[in-house]
Design a protein around this motif. Structure first.
Motif: not given
Length: 233
Positions: A83, A104, A118, A188, A194
């Motif tokens: 991430i 991400d 997340r 997700w 997003r």
């Protein structure tokens, strides 16, 4: 002994206050944290140790930056979920992170609750499936959900977390048209906050790995203005 569900987390950020804050918060939750201040240390630790997830700041203050750390790890076939933490919130910066192989991205200032969410999403989706068929096939593709593995004509193909989830959705319903928002939810569990255009990056990378001629795809087909499907055009 680490508590059940404890993670090994790599944090690379050159902002001392944020790095210490994240390290302290995750350690209080029982996780094991390795926190470094530069890209070279991040590459060295990730190359020699196992981590469940890596949080990489884009701007690490010196070379290599977060993008280069990500590219280096992926080139070494290290597919730890990544991430990116970025104060750069433009579409171009997001695409750069995904192009580098990140799974991400979270814009700074980062809220700990959102970051936890997340991380959970990445790990939940990266884990083995317990329902439905475990091995799915389409043409030359064989996707094994339990082993988190793709084979192309019998040869293994390494995918990032997000690439695997996109292909999983497409191969589960060949011929069905998926919008970008649907594919984001497949990765997700939701599509909030997003950019749907991030899906285009994952699709392009998938095509480079599975299509004989990525510029003229025959497996993952674009339906202009609508989305993508698996199957002949």
């Amino acid at each position: 002994m680490s508590p059940a569900g404890a993670l090994r987390i790599l944090i690379a950020d050159d902002e001392p206050d944020l790095r210490r804050s994240l390290e302290r918060s995750f350690m209080l939750e029982g996780h094991e944290v390795v926190a470094v201040a530069d890209g070279r240390a991040a590459i060295d630790r990730a190359s020699t140790e196992r981590f469940d997830i890596a949080l990489l700041d884009v701007a690490l203050g010196s070379s290599p930056d977060g993008y280069e750390v990500c590219r280096t790890l992926r080139s070494r076939r290290n597919f730890v979920p990544i991430i990116m933490l970025t104060a750069l919130d433009s579409e171009a910066d997001t695409v750069l992170g995904l192009e580098a192989g990140a799974d991400d991205y979270v814009a700074k200032p980062v809220g700990l609750a959102e970051l936890r969410s997340r991380i959970r999403a990445v790990l939940r989706r990266a884990g083995p499936r317990t329902l439905g068929e475990e091995v799915l096939s389409f043409g030359p593709l064989t996707l094994d959900r339990q082993q988190h593995e793709l084979r192309l004509d019998g040869r293994p193909v390494r995918l990032t977390f997000a690439q695997f989830q996109v292909l999983d959705a497409l191969i589960s319903a060949p011929g069905r048209l998926f919008s970008r928002e649907e594919l984001l939810r497949a990765i997700w569990g939701d599509s909030a906050y997003r950019d749907p255009r991030a899906i285009d990056v994952h699709i392009r990378h998938l095509r480079e790995k599975i299509e004989e001629r990525p510029e003229e795809p025959s497996l993952i087909v674009t339906v202009r203005g609508a989305g993508y499907r698996l199957g002949p055009s």
